[in-house]
Write a protein that holds these residues in place. Structure first.
Motif, PDB file in Angstrom:
ATOM      1  N   ASP A 205       0.860  -1.201  -0.034  1.00 27.07           N
ATOM      2  CA  ASP A 205      -0.111  -0.068   0.095  1.00 27.07           C
ATOM      3  C   ASP A 205       1.027   1.382   0.000  1.00 27.07           C
ATOM      4  OD1 ASP A 205       0.923  -0.864   2.272  1.00 27.07           O
ATOM      5  OD2 ASP A 205      -0.889   0.142   3.625  1.00 27.07           O
ATOM      6  N   ARG A 206       1.997   1.011   0.232  1.00 23.99           N
ATOM      7  CA  ARG A 206       3.169   2.199   0.184  1.00 23.99           C
ATOM      8  C   ARG A 206       3.887   2.181  -1.096  1.00 23.99           C
ATOM      9  NH1 ARG A 206       1.087   5.551   2.396  1.00 23.99           N
ATOM     10  NH2 ARG A 206       0.501   5.435   4.672  1.00 23.99           N
ATOM     11  N   TYR A 207       3.924   0.987  -1.685  1.00 29.32           N
ATOM     12  CA  TYR A 207       4.874   0.858  -2.786  1.00 29.32           C
ATOM     13  C   TYR A 207       4.028   1.444  -4.187  1.00 29.32           C
ATOM     14  CZ  TYR A 207       7.811  -1.686  -6.106  1.00 29.32           C
ATOM     15  OH  TYR A 207       8.571  -2.025  -7.298  1.00 29.32           O
ATOM     16  N   ILE A 208       4.683   2.305  -5.044  1.00 26.16           N
ATOM     17  CA  ILE A 208       4.137   2.733  -6.315  1.00 26.16           C
ATOM     18  C   ILE A 208       4.804   2.047  -7.489  1.00 26.16           C
ATOM     19  CG2 ILE A 208       3.449   4.840  -5.024  1.00 26.16           C
ATOM     20  CD1 ILE A 208       6.108   6.064  -6.679  1.00 26.16           C
ATOM     21  N   GLY A 209       5.902   1.169  -7.177  1.00 29.18           N
ATOM     22  CA  GLY A 209       6.307   0.579  -8.610  1.00 29.18           C
ATOM     23  C   GLY A 209       7.842   1.246  -8.966  1.00 29.18           C
ATOM     24  N   ASN A 210       7.992   0.958 -10.101  1.00 28.78           N
ATOM     25  CA  ASN A 210       9.203   1.462 -10.867  1.00 28.78           C
ATOM     26  C   ASN A 210       9.192   2.669 -10.875  1.00 28.78           C
ATOM     27  OD1 ASN A 210      10.249  -1.238 -10.937  1.00 28.78           O
ATOM     28  ND2 ASN A 210       9.283  -1.491 -12.905  1.00 28.78           N
ATOM     29  N   VAL A 211      10.559   3.430 -10.595  1.00 27.56           N
ATOM     30  CA  VAL A 211      10.780   4.661 -10.987  1.00 27.56           C
ATOM     31  C   VAL A 211      11.962   4.933 -11.830  1.00 27.56           C
ATOM     32  CG1 VAL A 211      11.446   7.160 -10.115  1.00 27.56           C
ATOM     33  CG2 VAL A 211       9.668   5.617  -8.595  1.00 27.56           C
ATOM     34  N   GLU A 212      11.756   5.612 -12.877  1.00 27.00           N
ATOM     35  CA  GLU A 212      13.031   5.745 -13.708  1.00 27.00           C
ATOM     36  C   GLU A 212      13.967   6.986 -13.303  1.00 27.00           C
ATOM     37  OE1 GLU A 212      12.923   5.164 -18.198  1.00 27.00           O
ATOM     38  OE2 GLU A 212      10.782   5.529 -17.867  1.00 27.00           O
ATOM     39  N   GLY A 213      15.230   7.177 -13.789  1.00 24.35           N
ATOM     40  CA  GLY A 213      16.140   8.007 -13.418  1.00 24.35           C
ATOM     41  C   GLY A 213      15.395   9.582 -13.229  1.00 24.35           C
ATOM     42  N   ARG A 214      14.734   9.643 -14.532  1.00 24.17           N
ATOM     43  CA  ARG A 214      13.982  10.906 -14.593  1.00 24.17           C
ATOM     44  C   ARG A 214      13.075  11.203 -13.632  1.00 24.17           C
ATOM     45  NH1 ARG A 214      14.704  11.321 -20.737  1.00 24.17           N
ATOM     46  NH2 ARG A 214      13.729   9.301 -20.549  1.00 24.17           N
ATOM     47  N   GLY A 215      12.364  10.401 -13.218  1.00 22.10           N
ATOM     48  CA  GLY A 215      11.358  10.725 -12.193  1.00 22.10           C
ATOM     49  C   GLY A 215      11.748  10.759 -10.721  1.00 22.10           C
ATOM     50  N   VAL A 216      12.869  10.430 -10.463  1.00 20.81           N
ATOM     51  CA  VAL A 216      13.627  10.836  -8.982  1.00 20.81           C
ATOM     52  C   VAL A 216      13.639  12.285  -8.976  1.00 20.81           C
ATOM     53  CG1 VAL A 216      15.771  10.816  -7.791  1.00 20.81           C
ATOM     54  CG2 VAL A 216      15.248   8.842  -9.258  1.00 20.81           C
ATOM     55  N   TYR A 217      13.945  13.147  -9.860  1.00 23.63           N
ATOM     56  CA  TYR A 217      13.984  14.648  -9.581  1.00 23.63           C
ATOM     57  C   TYR A 217      12.788  15.147  -9.912  1.00 23.63           C
ATOM     58  CZ  TYR A 217      18.406  13.539  -8.318  1.00 23.63           C
ATOM     59  OH  TYR A 217      19.720  13.149  -7.799  1.00 23.63           O
ATOM     60  N   GLN A 218      11.578  14.673 -10.382  1.00 23.43           N
ATOM     61  CA  GLN A 218      10.460  14.960 -10.745  1.00 23.43           C
ATOM     62  C   GLN A 218       9.490  14.876  -9.430  1.00 23.43           C
ATOM     63  OE1 GLN A 218       9.057  16.373 -13.231  1.00 23.43           O
ATOM     64  NE2 GLN A 218      10.758  16.014 -14.716  1.00 23.43           N
ATOM     65  N   GLY A 219      10.302  14.216  -8.098  1.00 17.79           N
ATOM     66  CA  GLY A 219       9.620  13.775  -7.082  1.00 17.79           C
ATOM     67  C   GLY A 219       8.386  12.642  -7.240  1.00 17.79           C
ATOM     68  N   GLU A 220       8.383  11.785  -8.078  1.00 21.14           N
ATOM     69  CA  GLU A 220       7.550  10.735  -8.412  1.00 21.14           C
ATOM     70  C   GLU A 220       7.484   9.875  -7.065  1.00 21.14           C
ATOM     71  OE1 GLU A 220       8.299   8.615 -11.823  1.00 21.14           O
ATOM     72  OE2 GLU A 220       8.118  10.211 -13.276  1.00 21.14           O
ATOM     73  N   ALA A 221       8.460   9.859  -6.150  1.00 22.80           N
ATOM     74  CA  ALA A 221       8.306   8.895  -5.161  1.00 22.80           C
ATOM     75  C   ALA A 221       9.024   9.573  -3.971  1.00 22.80           C
ATOM     76  CB  ALA A 221       9.052   7.688  -5.243  1.00 22.80           C
ATOM     77  N   ASP A 222       8.771   9.181  -2.739  1.00 25.84           N
ATOM     78  CA  ASP A 222       9.415   9.995  -1.712  1.00 25.84           C
ATOM     79  C   ASP A 222      10.462   9.197  -1.058  1.00 25.84           C
ATOM     80  OD1 ASP A 222       7.355  11.917  -1.147  1.00 25.84           O
ATOM     81  OD2 ASP A 222       5.893  10.345  -0.750  1.00 25.84           O
ATOM     82  N   VAL A 223      10.523   7.832  -1.302  1.00 27.55           N
ATOM     83  CA  VAL A 223      11.669   6.930  -1.059  1.00 27.55           C
ATOM     84  C   VAL A 223      12.138   6.178  -2.268  1.00 27.55           C
ATOM     85  CG1 VAL A 223      12.519   5.012   0.258  1.00 27.55           C
ATOM     86  CG2 VAL A 223      11.036   6.633   1.446  1.00 27.55           C
ATOM     87  N   ILE A 224      13.108   6.202  -2.684  1.00 25.66           N
ATOM     88  CA  ILE A 224      13.722   5.225  -3.946  1.00 25.66           C
ATOM     89  C   ILE A 224      14.702   4.210  -3.453  1.00 25.66           C
ATOM     90  CG2 ILE A 224      14.686   5.544  -6.357  1.00 25.66           C
ATOM     91  CD1 ILE A 224      13.343   8.526  -5.686  1.00 25.66           C
ATOM     92  N   ILE A 225      14.039   3.209  -3.877  1.00 23.65           N
ATOM     93  CA  ILE A 225      15.219   2.005  -3.316  1.00 23.65           C
ATOM     94  C   ILE A 225      15.982   1.721  -4.640  1.00 23.65           C
ATOM     95  CG2 ILE A 225      15.081  -0.287  -2.621  1.00 23.65           C
ATOM     96  CD1 ILE A 225      12.292   0.177  -1.708  1.00 23.65           C
ATOM     97  N   CYS A 226      17.384   1.558  -4.111  1.00 22.33           N
ATOM     98  CA  CYS A 226      18.293   0.941  -5.093  1.00 22.33           C
ATOM     99  C   CYS A 226      19.523   0.273  -4.527  1.00 22.33           C
ATOM    100  CB  CYS A 226      18.958   2.151  -6.232  1.00 22.33           C
ATOM    101  SG  CYS A 226      19.348   3.465  -5.058  1.00 22.33           S
ATOM    102  N   GLU A 227      20.327  -0.513  -5.237  1.00 27.82           N
ATOM    103  CA  GLU A 227      21.413  -0.922  -4.721  1.00 27.82           C
ATOM    104  C   GLU A 227      22.407  -0.034  -4.499  1.00 27.82           C
ATOM    105  OE1 GLU A 227      24.305  -2.649  -5.644  1.00 27.82           O
ATOM    106  OE2 GLU A 227      23.825  -2.058  -8.224  1.00 27.82           O
ATOM    107  N   GLY A 228      23.507  -0.390  -3.643  1.00 31.91           N
ATOM    108  CA  GLY A 228      24.775   0.570  -3.256  1.00 31.91           C
ATOM    109  C   GLY A 228      25.143   1.368  -4.491  1.00 31.91           C
ATOM    110  N   PHE A 229      25.625   0.231  -5.342  1.00 30.98           N
ATOM    111  CA  PHE A 229      26.493   0.771  -6.420  1.00 30.98           C
ATOM    112  C   PHE A 229      25.604   1.861  -7.201  1.00 30.98           C
ATOM    113  CE2 PHE A 229      28.417   0.761 -10.402  1.00 30.98           C
ATOM    114  CZ  PHE A 229      29.773   0.568 -10.261  1.00 30.98           C
ATOM    115  N   VAL A 230      24.357   1.331  -7.382  1.00 33.70           N
ATOM    116  CA  VAL A 230      23.487   2.424  -8.324  1.00 33.70           C
ATOM    117  C   VAL A 230      23.260   3.645  -7.715  1.00 33.70           C
ATOM    118  CG1 VAL A 230      21.222   2.644  -9.578  1.00 33.70           C
ATOM    119  CG2 VAL A 230      22.794   0.343  -9.862  1.00 33.70           C
ATOM    120  N   GLY A 231      23.048   3.589  -6.467  1.00 34.83           N
ATOM    121  CA  GLY A 231      22.754   4.594  -5.494  1.00 34.83           C
ATOM    122  C   GLY A 231      23.912   5.540  -5.332  1.00 34.83           C
ATOM    123  N   ASN A 232      24.991   4.866  -5.478  1.00 37.25           N
ATOM    124  CA  ASN A 232      26.152   5.882  -5.100  1.00 37.25           C
ATOM    125  C   ASN A 232      26.700   6.733  -6.259  1.00 37.25           C
ATOM    126  OD1 ASN A 232      29.257   6.382  -4.844  1.00 37.25           O
ATOM    127  ND2 ASN A 232      28.739   5.801  -2.973  1.00 37.25           N
TER     128      ASN A 232
END
Lengths: 333, 333
Positions: A205-232
């Motif tokens: 009920d909190r999960y909205i699915g996949n977010v693309e790189g562009r969506g991060v800065y559009q504020g599509e989600a409040d929390v974006i999960i990724c693995e450490g290499f990608v996040g860094n």
């Protein structure tokens, strides 16, 4: 609240660390800060600062992990460096929290050695708030865990949601998964399996699915999960682009104005604060049985004060008990 | 040179595709373009354009892969869609090159189906030029290969170097590996193994080692190798940050000026061309026995003309023979 501050960590340490600690103490009568670092140097600087209260203590440490050093090597050759001593104090329950603006890899490596994991947490991860068009979003993990598995990403969703809700005060937190397309079935095996876990279990009920790189800065989600290499990589690429854009605007727009050049320059500098300096108070290492806030290497006194305040908020909001309860309720084999 | 242009691919297709093709034909007397798409519509639009030369041909195709579609599903349900027909023409050697500004995933999926791999190439990859402070750098792969292995990344180094040197005309190309730290021993197993390959084999005189996210936009390397998931995220995150920064500058700087507001707005719009629109002429899918140039979805007529020109340059500079020779000389088991 008693917090160990890595007095030697950060590009400009130790002066802003001391100034930031004193400002935090003045703002919070229940705070105690232990400055960890070269005793003689710190005593001298605290003396010069004119601060005379009893809530600022100094604990000696030998050396600091330099930014150019490999964390594991540095921690082996300098077992009593400032960040190692901070974590030893937390492991022995002498302090409630550790705050450091030093080498992130070393803060994490020294912390993971203590094995202070919260009950049920498989791997701690770093959550960092990044500015977006809509305000800010949390990226997790940005580098604590270099070998993430689907269940780790799932737990990052649980922990990130609590952090965003309780510390950043986001209502109705939306959790997204960083991916290379918005449809189901996109991405690597890791993200596909994480997507399946996040979609079917109670987090859904909190999960909205996949977010693309562009969506991060559009504020599509409040929390974006990724693995450490990608996040860094995302975090550093974002800083790189933001700096490039600000530099180019200064050179190709502001410099070509005449009567309003100075005014425009001031507006641009003011704006850049939001993007280039980390005003949010540092990034927590979530999943640790204790509190660890990692500040940006370029932290000034204000950033240190903010990080110390976030550590206190962390305790006041009972983040760790909430994480333990949520992890227990969302058990993954 | 005979190039199949996906006339239906792109956010604004087919009008800018037709205009771009005509401009390219006018600039190059040796070029032939086959517009691939809805025959009736294309005949009508070409008629209206007033172009009467013989070097513009129309080839009918049924439908187009829409941006919201899953490539594999779309290619199954529309086996004669525009991008599929383009690749069929290249597979039968009816054309030398394919140019498309359509769904990148579909362009790649339709291409990989033909199995038109260059001799010795294990996996094709997309190379894209991104603007940096220093000019531009090539990121490869940005999403063609979702399951990269170290030897694929190694071959991307070889192919990216040739592309940067011959098409972008970079001298003394520096090849870097996207990583989360600059020291040896950083990152996932994949990048560590790729680093070892790149460091010890003949590419080593071009290889400068690990590059961090921030370094990409400082222009630390001319070619930055990464696996497709990371590259795709980096590309889209970069676009997202650039757009956010431009929007924020417009709102918080330009809008707050008075006498020079219009002038500053014009300068900002001019600057944004370099970052937001892809003027570089599209991204090649390298490693294909043929030529495939992928344009940005938002391509205008100028972008299409540029992409058609790049396809010609690709052939003139004998990129594929050079890749085959270099791969043979740097054989990886």
């Amino acid at each position: 609240m008693r917090t160990a501050l890595d007095a030697m960590g950060g590009d400009h340490a130790p002066q802003p660390n001391i100034d930031g600690a004193i400002a935090a103490l003045q703002g919070d009568p229940n705070l105690e800060v232990v400055l960890v670092g070269e005793e003689g140097l710190l005593e001298d600087l605290v003396g010069k600062s004119g601060y005379s209260g009893e809530r600022l203590e100094i604990r000696h440490a030998d050396g600091v992990v330099e930014m150019c050093e490999k964390p594991t090597d540095a921690l082996r050759s300098k077992p009593n460096c400032s960040i190692a001593v901070c974590w030893q104090m937390m492991a022995s329950r002498d302090v409630d929290a550790v705050v450091s603006a030093g080498h992130t890899g070393a803060v994490v490596a020294a912390g993971l050695r203590t094995r202070l994991f919260l009950k049920g947490v498989k791997r701690p991860g770093i959550a960092v708030a990044v500015p977006t068009i809509a305000g800010q979003s949390v990226l997790m993990d940005v580098g604590a865990n270099p070998a993430a598995r689907p269940e780790h990403l799932y737990q990052y969703g649980i922990m990130g949601e609590i952090y965003a809700r309780e510390v950043l005060e986001v209502q109705d937190v939306r959790v997204g998964l960083m991916n290379i397309g918005s449809e189901d079935g996109k991405g690597t095996e890791l993200v596909q399996e994480a997507h399946a876990l996040l979609s079917t279990r109670p987090l859904k009920d909190r999960y909205i699915g996949n977010v693309e790189g562009r969506g991060v800065y559009q504020g599509e989600a409040d929390v974006i999960i990724c693995e450490g290499f990608v996040g860094n990589v995302v975090l550093k690429v974002s800083e790189g682009v933001a700096q490039m854009m600000l530099g180019t605007v200064a050179k190709t727009v502001v410099e070509n104005l005449s009567s309003e050049r100075e005014h425009a320059g001031n507006l641009l500098r003011k704006m850049s604060q939001r993007f280039v300096h980390n005003e949010s108070g540092g990034a927590p290492l979530l999943g640790i049985d204790g509190i660890c806030i990692i500040g940006h290497g370029s932290s000034n006194a204000q950033s240190i004060t903010n990080a110390l305040r976030v550590a206190t908020t962390f305790r006041d909001r009972r983040i760790n008990s909430q994480i333990v309860e949520a992890i227990a309720a969302h058990k993954v084999s």
